[in-house]
Structures are given as structure tokens and as C-alpha cells.
Design an enzyme around this catalytic site. Structure first.
Site, PDB file in Angstrom:
ATOM      1  N   LEU A  22       0.821  -1.216   0.000  1.00 39.93           N
ATOM      2  CA  LEU A  22       0.000   0.000   0.000  1.00 39.93           C
ATOM      3  C   LEU A  22       0.849   1.258   0.000  1.00 39.93           C
ATOM      4  O   LEU A  22       1.900   1.321   0.632  1.00 39.93           O
ATOM      5  CB  LEU A  22      -0.918  -0.005   1.226  1.00 39.93           C
ATOM      6  CG  LEU A  22      -1.888  -1.189   1.293  1.00 39.93           C
ATOM      7  CD1 LEU A  22      -2.766  -1.073   2.532  1.00 39.93           C
ATOM      8  CD2 LEU A  22      -2.749  -1.290   0.042  1.00 39.93           C
ATOM      9  N   HIS A  23       0.351   2.262  -0.722  1.00 40.07           N
ATOM     10  CA  HIS A  23       0.998   3.573  -0.777  1.00 40.07           C
ATOM     11  C   HIS A  23      -0.083   4.643  -0.678  1.00 40.07           C
ATOM     12  O   HIS A  23      -1.277   4.316  -0.563  1.00 40.07           O
ATOM     13  CB  HIS A  23       1.840   3.695  -2.052  1.00 40.07           C
ATOM     14  CG  HIS A  23       1.089   3.356  -3.312  1.00 40.07           C
ATOM     15  ND1 HIS A  23       0.014   4.094  -3.754  1.00 40.07           N
ATOM     16  CD2 HIS A  23       1.223   2.334  -4.190  1.00 40.07           C
ATOM     17  CE1 HIS A  23      -0.455   3.570  -4.863  1.00 40.07           C
ATOM     18  NE2 HIS A  23       0.253   2.490  -5.144  1.00 40.07           N
ATOM     19  N   HIS A  26      -3.385   4.227  -2.645  1.00 42.41           N
ATOM     20  CA  HIS A  26      -4.370   3.349  -1.999  1.00 42.41           C
ATOM     21  C   HIS A  26      -5.001   4.066  -0.796  1.00 42.41           C
ATOM     22  O   HIS A  26      -6.215   3.991  -0.578  1.00 42.41           O
ATOM     23  CB  HIS A  26      -3.712   2.072  -1.467  1.00 42.41           C
ATOM     24  CG  HIS A  26      -3.051   1.223  -2.505  1.00 42.41           C
ATOM     25  ND1 HIS A  26      -1.696   1.037  -2.556  1.00 42.41           N
ATOM     26  CD2 HIS A  26      -3.565   0.482  -3.528  1.00 42.41           C
ATOM     27  CE1 HIS A  26      -1.386   0.214  -3.550  1.00 42.41           C
ATOM     28  NE2 HIS A  26      -2.509  -0.131  -4.157  1.00 42.41           N
ATOM     29  N   GLN A  50      -5.316 -12.064 -12.995  1.00 42.15           N
ATOM     30  CA  GLN A  50      -5.128 -10.871 -13.814  1.00 42.15           C
ATOM     31  C   GLN A  50      -3.689 -10.683 -14.294  1.00 42.15           C
ATOM     32  O   GLN A  50      -3.360  -9.664 -14.887  1.00 42.15           O
ATOM     33  CB  GLN A  50      -5.642  -9.619 -13.083  1.00 42.15           C
ATOM     34  CG  GLN A  50      -4.798  -9.174 -11.906  1.00 42.15           C
ATOM     35  CD  GLN A  50      -5.487  -8.042 -11.148  1.00 42.15           C
ATOM     36  OE1 GLN A  50      -6.535  -8.241 -10.531  1.00 42.15           O
ATOM     37  NE2 GLN A  50      -4.916  -6.850 -11.199  1.00 42.15           N
ATOM     38  N   SER A 174       2.797   3.861  -7.464  1.00 40.95           N
ATOM     39  CA  SER A 174       2.451   2.502  -7.869  1.00 40.95           C
ATOM     40  C   SER A 174       3.260   1.543  -7.006  1.00 40.95           C
ATOM     41  O   SER A 174       4.419   1.826  -6.672  1.00 40.95           O
ATOM     42  CB  SER A 174       2.828   2.297  -9.341  1.00 40.95           C
ATOM     43  OG  SER A 174       2.883   0.915  -9.642  1.00 40.95           O
TER      44      SER A 174
HETATM   45  P1  AMP Z   1      -3.558  -2.053  -7.038  1.00 37.64           P
HETATM   46  O1  AMP Z   1      -3.127  -2.435  -5.663  1.00 37.64           O
HETATM   47  O2  AMP Z   1      -2.440  -1.552  -7.898  1.00 37.64           O
HETATM   48  O3  AMP Z   1      -4.423  -3.095  -7.708  1.00 37.64           O
HETATM   49  O4  AMP Z   1      -4.496  -0.797  -6.878  1.00 37.64           O
HETATM   50  C1  AMP Z   1      -5.625  -0.833  -6.046  1.00 37.64           C
HETATM   51  C2  AMP Z   1      -6.438   0.414  -6.272  1.00 37.64           C
HETATM   52  O5  AMP Z   1      -5.649   1.566  -5.966  1.00 37.64           O
HETATM   53  C3  AMP Z   1      -6.878   0.570  -7.741  1.00 37.64           C
HETATM   54  O6  AMP Z   1      -8.202   1.078  -7.764  1.00 37.64           O
HETATM   55  C4  AMP Z   1      -5.893   1.565  -8.266  1.00 37.64           C
HETATM   56  O7  AMP Z   1      -6.386   2.323  -9.349  1.00 37.64           O
HETATM   57  C5  AMP Z   1      -5.661   2.451  -7.052  1.00 37.64           C
HETATM   58  N1  AMP Z   1      -4.397   3.156  -7.187  1.00 37.64           N
HETATM   59  C6  AMP Z   1      -3.174   2.627  -7.443  1.00 37.64           C
HETATM   60  N2  AMP Z   1      -2.247   3.602  -7.561  1.00 37.64           N
HETATM   61  C7  AMP Z   1      -2.910   4.773  -7.383  1.00 37.64           C
HETATM   62  C8  AMP Z   1      -2.519   6.146  -7.396  1.00 37.64           C
HETATM   63  N3  AMP Z   1      -1.270   6.517  -7.625  1.00 37.64           N
HETATM   64  N4  AMP Z   1      -3.473   7.074  -7.171  1.00 37.64           N
HETATM   65  C9  AMP Z   1      -4.765   6.716  -6.951  1.00 37.64           C
HETATM   66  N5  AMP Z   1      -5.185   5.442  -6.921  1.00 37.64           N
HETATM   67  C10 AMP Z   1      -4.282   4.485  -7.138  1.00 37.64           C
END
Ligand code: AMP
Length: 289
Positions: A22-23, A26, A50, A174
Site C-alpha cells: 500500500l501507498h 491506496h 489478472q 504505484s
Molecule cells: P492495485 O493495488 O495496484 O491493484 O491498486 C488498487 C487500487 O488503488 C486501484 O483502484 C488503483 O487504481 C488504485 N491506485 C493505485 N495507484 C494509485 C494512485 N497513484 N493514485 C490513486 N489510486 C491508485
């Protein structure tokens, strides 16, 4: 679990689906879920369906202890971090495909990716029964796929999409940024510079998708550490390829690029300028996604 709570107490449930590591991107979703909902569920699941063969499923960063610590500041009610067999029990054989929207850009680059996304979300939606589900604009095409999934399969869920959170340099946060070397991380700021430059030429009146894409491509190709995989310009709501950008419709510019062994995606949405406001006499500026 959460479903029972709601039945008993009529509480609203917000789900934030993630793959962990998480960042702040998230956490921006978690904050909004906390603000809007009585019960907040964060799922942490690196979804094998996926990832394509040869992609980074095995080495995707996993650190549930650290994620739990980060979430402890947000008063989250449940962290749902199931093992793979709980989502995909032996003999699992039902998949959900969102046709059309899943096909161009990221869907073409990663065949089967959105089928995996739509399938896991269907399982999560049916298990948790959220009233709201939160997603980031960072994954622009995913937000459209999710909205269509929710509509077509009649999930009683409101999809909330929040803006992309970026580093000061413009680099979109990311989980995969953790793979980048210091040099590549600096170089990767070129992605947002390139998208921003396309926005500038759009605001100066450029309406040719080809030339908008060329603007992005030229910027990225000027960075020797970057290898552009694709840049595409599409209608921001239908994902249709455009011959010309329409004056009254938002347009998505989305890209994927590699830095060393790391694949990153980013995008912006160009909003048509709103007509002159009578109240203020000012022109509203085009927004960004
Ligand atoms: P992930 O863990 O990469 O599958 O992302 C989980 C959720 O967090 C998804 O809805 C992503 O679009 C969102 N997300 C990831 N990176 C960002 C970011 N930099 N800004 C906003 N939402 C994000």
C-alpha cells in the site's frame, strides 16, 4: 462477515480492493471510504487471474504486516487478505468478461487481464456486498470496466473513482515503483511530463489523436531509460478509438512504458473546456484525471 453487520445494523459498507504494498494512492481511497461509509473493508489480494504468463505475479511485492501497520491509522474495520484457494477453490471455472471496453490499450497489451480483474471483483462484491467500491483513476480503463461490470450484472454498488496520486516529480504512485532503480525512478517522471505536454498542445487547440499521441511518444523517446510500449488516445467513456477529438467529450490518453524490467502505466483525461460562465465571466479550465 461484513454483510451480517449491515443486516443487523443497516450500516453502509465501503470496499477498497487492492493488491497490497500500500501507498498514498491506496490510502487516498481508504480515507474517502472512511469518510463516506460506516464500515470500511480493504481487500489485499494479489490476483493470479489478472497476470499473464511471464508477468510479475511471483515477484509482486507482498508485505501484509507493513500494510496492516499503514492501515492502522485509518480505523479500517476489516482487512480481507484471503489465500488464493479461498477466492479460487479447486475446480473454479467461472470467469467474467467485459467485452469491448476490455479490448483496446491495456487489454490488448495484457490479454486476459481485465477478465481476471472482473472475475475477482465479482467474487469480492458477492462475498462482501459493499454499497460503495473505491478505485483510482490511475487505472483508467479498469474504472470503465468496473462501472460496466456493476451495471451489466446489476450489482447494487456505487463505484467511486478518485484522482491519481503522484509524487512531486509527477510520477504516479504505484506498488511497482518499488522495483525501480534510483535512476529509473527519476527517469520515469518523463511519463507525466509527456502526458502534460499533450494536455498543453490540446489546450492550444490540437484535436488530432495521432498528433497528441506523437507528442507523448516524442517526449518519452527523448528519455533513453524509457521504452514506450504503447500510447493510445480514446474516448474517455467508451474507449473508442478516435479519428478526431470531439469538442464536447472527454478524451483519455493512456500509456505503458518500461524502465529496466519494470512496466508502468499512466494516463490523463482531457476535459473539454466548459462554456463561458455567465456568473463569473471566466473560462473553466480543463480538468485532469
Ligand atoms: P492495485 O493495488 O495496484 O491493484 O491498486 C488498487 C487500487 O488503488 C486501484 O483502484 C488503483 O487504481 C488504485 N491506485 C493505485 N495507484 C494509485 C494512485 N497513484 N493514485 C490513486 N489510486 C491508485
Amino acid at each position: 462477515m461484513a454483510r451480517k453487520l449491515r443486516r443487523e445494523e443497516d450500516k453502509t459498507i465501503g470496499l477498497v480492493p487492492t493488491m497490497g504494498a500500500l501507498h498514498e494512492g491506496h490510502l487516498s481511497l481508504v480515507r474517502e471510504a472512511r469518510r463516506m461509509c460506516d464500515v470500511v473493508v480493504v481487500s489485499v489480494f494479489v490476483n493470479p487471474a489478472q497476470f499473464g504468463p511471464g508477468e510479475d505475479f511471483a515477484r509482486y511485492p507482498r508485505d501484509l504486516t507493513n500494510d496492516t501497520t499503514k492501515l492502522s491509522d485509518y480505523n479500517v474495520d476489516y482487512i480481507f487478505a484471503p489465500p488464493v484457494e479461498e477466492i479460487y477453490p479447486k475446480g473454479f471455472s467461472t470467469y467474467v468478461s467485459v467485452d469491448g471496453l476490455s479490448e483496446p490499450l491495456e487489454g490488448a497489451a495484457r490479454p486476459g487481464h481485465f477478465r481476471g480483474v472482473a472475475t475477482v471483483l465479482t467474487v469480492l462484491f458477492n462475498s462482501i456486498r459493499p454499497d460503495f467500491a473505491f478505485f483510482g483513476q490511475k487505472d483508467a480503463q479498469q474504472t470503465l470496466v468496473v462501472r460496466r461490470l456493476v451495471r451489466d450484472l446489476a450489482f447494487d454498488i456505487e463505484v467511486v473513482v478518485l484522482p491519481t496520486v503522484r509524487e512531486q516529480s509527477g510520477l504516479a504512485l504505484s506498488s511497482r515503483n518499488a522495483y525501480l532503480s534510483a535512476e529509473d525512478r527519476r527517469a520515469a517522471a518523463v511519463l507525466y511530463r509527456a502526458l502534460s505536454q499533450a494536455r498543453e498542445v490540446y489546450m492550444e487547440g490540437e484535436r488530432s489523436p495521432k498528433r497528441l499521441a506523437e507528442t507523448v511518444r516524442a517526449q518519452i523517446e527523448s528519455e533513453p531509460r524509457a521504452r514506450l510500449e504503447y500510447v493510445g488516445v480514446a474516448d474517455a467513456e467508451t474507449m473508442e478509438k478516435l479519428d478526431r477529438v470531439h469538442e464536447d467529450r472527454p478524451v483519455l490518453i493512456a500509456l505503458a512504458a518500461h524502465f529496466g524490467g519494470t512496466r508502468l502505466i499512466d494516463n490523463i483525461i482531457l476535459q473539454p473546456a466548459r462554456p463561458k460562465s455567465r456568473a463569473t465571466g471566466r473560462l473553466a479550465s480543463p480538468g485532469e484525471g
